[in-house]
Design an enzyme around this catalytic site. Structure first.
Site, PDB file in Angstrom:
ATOM      1  N   VAL A  76      74.339 -23.679   2.365  1.00  0.00           N
ATOM      2  CA  VAL A  76      75.145 -22.590   1.820  1.00  0.00           C
ATOM      3  C   VAL A  76      75.428 -22.790   0.339  1.00  0.00           C
ATOM      4  CG1 VAL A  76      77.390 -21.448   1.942  1.00  0.00           C
ATOM      5  CG2 VAL A  76      76.199 -22.074   4.047  1.00  0.00           C
ATOM      6  N   ASP A 131      77.151 -32.838  -5.518  1.00  0.00           N
ATOM      7  CA  ASP A 131      77.103 -33.331  -4.141  1.00  0.00           C
ATOM      8  C   ASP A 131      77.324 -34.839  -4.183  1.00  0.00           C
ATOM      9  OD1 ASP A 131      75.820 -32.045  -1.311  1.00  0.00           O
ATOM     10  OD2 ASP A 131      75.845 -34.235  -1.441  1.00  0.00           O
ATOM     11  N   THR A 166      81.966 -28.020   8.008  1.00  0.00           N
ATOM     12  CA  THR A 166      83.169 -28.238   8.816  1.00  0.00           C
ATOM     13  C   THR A 166      82.728 -28.395  10.273  1.00  0.00           C
ATOM     14  OG1 THR A 166      83.432 -25.824   8.767  1.00  0.00           O
ATOM     15  CG2 THR A 166      84.888 -27.125   7.371  1.00  0.00           C
ATOM     16  N   THR A 193      84.233 -22.994   6.531  1.00  0.00           N
ATOM     17  CA  THR A 193      84.910 -22.366   7.659  1.00  0.00           C
ATOM     18  C   THR A 193      86.031 -23.257   8.180  1.00  0.00           C
ATOM     19  OG1 THR A 193      82.868 -21.259   8.293  1.00  0.00           O
ATOM     20  CG2 THR A 193      84.598 -21.390   9.954  1.00  0.00           C
ATOM     21  N   CYS A 230      77.686 -22.793  12.702  1.00  0.00           N
ATOM     22  CA  CYS A 230      78.580 -21.632  12.615  1.00  0.00           C
ATOM     23  C   CYS A 230      78.972 -21.130  14.000  1.00  0.00           C
ATOM     24  CB  CYS A 230      77.913 -20.509  11.808  1.00  0.00           C
ATOM     25  SG  CYS A 230      77.811 -20.856  10.045  1.00  0.00           S
ATOM     26  N   ARG A 237      71.212 -29.632  12.697  1.00  0.00           N
ATOM     27  CA  ARG A 237      72.599 -29.945  13.065  1.00  0.00           C
ATOM     28  C   ARG A 237      73.034 -29.139  14.290  1.00  0.00           C
ATOM     29  NH1 ARG A 237      75.775 -28.626   7.738  1.00  0.00           N
ATOM     30  NH2 ARG A 237      74.205 -26.968   7.764  1.00  0.00           N
TER      31      ARG A 237
END
Length: 440
Positions: free
Chosen positions: A22, A40, A90, A125, A265, A336
C-alpha cells in the site's frame, strides 16, 4: 493551506512510512508531483528499491527505477517532512486479537523525529479509537510536542486492492478525516494532489476508522454466506457455481462467490471490529460467525481432497498432490495470511506432502512463512490430484492437454482428481473425459 502550498511549491516534503503493498504506490504517486521521502525500517527492502526492484509488483520495476522518490531507512530523514503518511501493516495475533505493534512502533519512530507544525495521517487499518487514544499520546510522549498546538493527526483508510490494476489509488475516492476540524480541508487538498477521484471528508477520525473495517467486514460476510451455501450444496450434490450462474441472471444479484478469504484486509479487519465491540460489551454475532465459516474453508477443501483420494482407491499418504497457487489472491506476490496454507497444514496432518506451484510468490517468503518449497510448473509430473487454489492468469491459460500432462500417465482418467477452488477450468471438458472433478 500552508502545508499544501509548501508541498506544491516544493518548499516542504511529504513522507510515507512503510513501503509495502500500500505504501509504495502512494509514495510513487506523490513523488511524481512533490518532493517525497519513502521510509521503511527494513534496510533490505530499501536496498531493493534503490536497485530498481519492486518485490511487491504493485508498481513495477520500471516505475521504481524512474521515480524521484527518496528511499531511506534512516528515521532522522523524517524530520525533513511536514506531512507524514503512516502505511504499515496491522496483523492479528494467534488469538485473533489486533496486533498494533507495527503501528505503535512506527508512531514512536515518527514521534522521535516529528517537526513542529506537521500533520501525521494514518492509513493503517485499526479499530475506532486507535488513532486518537493510542497513537496521539505516543506522538506527544516521544516528541515532547502538544497535539492540536504543535501537530495535527488525520486518518485516511487505505483502499488499494493489491493486484488490481483498474481500481488504483488515483481512481478510488479517498476518505479523509482530521483530529482538528480546521485542518480537514488541508488534509483533503494534499490527497487530491494524487487522488483524481476526489476525497470524502468524514466528520471524525472514528467514523473514518469505522468505515474501513466495515467495508471489509461487509465483503467478508457476503463471502461467508456464499461459502455456507457451498458447504450445504456439496452435501446436496449440487454444483454451487451452476447455482450462482443462474442466480446472477437477476439484475440485483451481488456477484459474490465462495472461496478462500485470506490476506491482510478482509481476513483480518473484521477481527478488529469484533475486538473493540466486545471491549464495549457487545458480542458480534453475524461478523464473528462469518469469520468462523471463512476460516474453516481451507480445512473443508483439504478434507474434500482426502475423501476423493480414498474414493478413487488411493492411499492419501502415498499420493502425489499438486497445489497450484499459494498467494492470498491472484496477481500479487503477497503470501501473508494465505488460506492456502490452511489446506497445506490439514494435508500435512495426514502426512501428505503436497507440491506447491506459484509463479507469483517469493520462494524466500514461502519458506520463511510456511516452510514451503516452491516448484516450477514445468517440473510437475505424475500427479494423482491437482488442486487449483489461486486464479493466476498462468493457471487460467492452461489447456486441457497441459493439465492432463501434469498427471501420472498410468492413471485412468476416472482416477485423476481435480479440485477447482476458483472455478477457472472448463468443467464439462474434464467430466466428459471421465475425470474426478470438483469445484467449490
Amino acid at each position: 493551506m500552508e502545508i499544501y502550498n509548501k508541498l506544491i511549491k516544493k518548499e516542504a516534503k511529504l513522507a510515507v512510512i512503510g513501503l509495502g503493498y500500500v505504501g509504495m504506490p502512494i509514495a510513487i504517486s506523490f513523488a511524481k508531483q512533490i518532493d517525497t521521502i519513502g521510509y521503511d525500517y527494513n534496510p533490505k527492502k530499501v536496498e531493493l528499491y534503490k536497485e530498481g526492484v519492486d518485490p511487491t509488483k504493485e508498481v513495477g520495476d520500471d516505475a521504481i527505477k524512474e521515480t524521484d522518490l527518496e528511499f531511506t531507512n534512516d528515521p532522522a530523514k523524517l524530520k525533513e517532512a511536514c506531512f507524514l503518511i503512516v502505511s504499515v501493516p496491522t496483523p492479528i495475533n494467534h488469538d485473533k486479537t489486533p496486533d498494533l505493534t507495527p503501528v505503535t512502533s512506527a508512531t514512536r519512530t515518527i514521534g522521535q523525529n516529528l517537526s513542529k507544525g506537521s500533520i501525521v495521517v494514518y492509513e493503517s487499518t485499526v479499530y475506532p479509537g486507535v488513532t486518537e487514544d493510542v497513537c496521539i499520546p505516543i506522538l506527544e510522549e516521544e516528541s515532547g510536542l502538544t497535539h492540536g498546538v504543535d501537530f495535527v493527526v488525520g486518518y485516511s483508510p487505505e483502499r488499494i486492492n493489491p493486484g488490481d490494476k483498474v481500481h488504483t489509488l488515483e481512481t478510488i475516492t479517498k476518505i479523509v478525516s482530521s483530529s482538528i476540524p480546521e485542518y480537514l480541508d488541508e488534509i483533503g487538498k494534499v490527497y487530491e494532489i494524487v487522488v483524481k477521484a476526489g476525497v470524502h471528508k468524514a466528520p471524525s477520525i472514528k467514523v473514518a476508522e469505522a468505515a474501513k473495517v466495515v467495508e471489509n467486514s461487509q465483503r467478508d460476510i457476503n463471502i461467508a454466506f456464499m461459502n455456507e451455501l457451498a458447504l450445504a450444496f456439496d452435501r446436496m450434490g449440487i454444483d454451487s457455481k451452476d447455482v450462482i450462474d443462474a442466480m446472477n441472471t437477476k439484475w440485483n444479484a451481488l456477484g459474490f462467490t465462495p472461496g478462500l478469504v485470506g490476506g491482510h484486509c478482509i481476513g483480518v479487519d473484521p477481527y478488529y471490529f469484533v475486538y473493540q465491540a466486545e471491549n464495549l460489551g457487545y458480542h458480534s454475532q453475524i461478523i464473528s460467525n462469518g469469520r468462523q465459516i471463512n476460516d474453516g474453508m481451507g480445512e473443508f477443501i483439504a478434507d474434500k481432497l482426502i475423501k476423493e483420494l480414498i474414493r478413487t482407491g488411493k492411499t492419501p499418504i502415498d499420493s502425489n498432490v499438486v497445489i497450484l497457487g499459494l498467494t492470498f489472491k491472484e496477481h500479487t506476490p503477497d503470501t501473508r495470511n494465505s488460506k492456502v496454507n490452511d489446506i497445506i497444514k490439514r494435508l500435512r496432518e495426514y502426512d501428505i506432502k503436497p507440491t506447491i506451484v506459484d509463479p507469483w510468490a517469493s520462494a524466500e517468503d514461502a519458506q520463511a512463512e510456511y516452510g514451503v518449497s516452491l516448484t516450477d510448473l514445468a517440473d510437475v509430473k505424475d500427479a494423482d490430484a491437482i488442486l487449483l487454489a489461486v486464479g493466476h492468469d498462468e493457471f487460467k491459460a492452461l489447456s486441457f492437454e497441459e493439465i492432463t500432462a501434469l498427471f501420472n500417465q498410468d492413471l485412468a482418467n476416472d482416477k485423476r482428481i481435480i479440485l477447482d477452488v476458483k472455478s477457472i477450468l472448463n468443467k464439462k471438458a474434464f467430466t466428459d473425459a471421465g475425470y474426478s472433478f470438483w469445484r467449490l
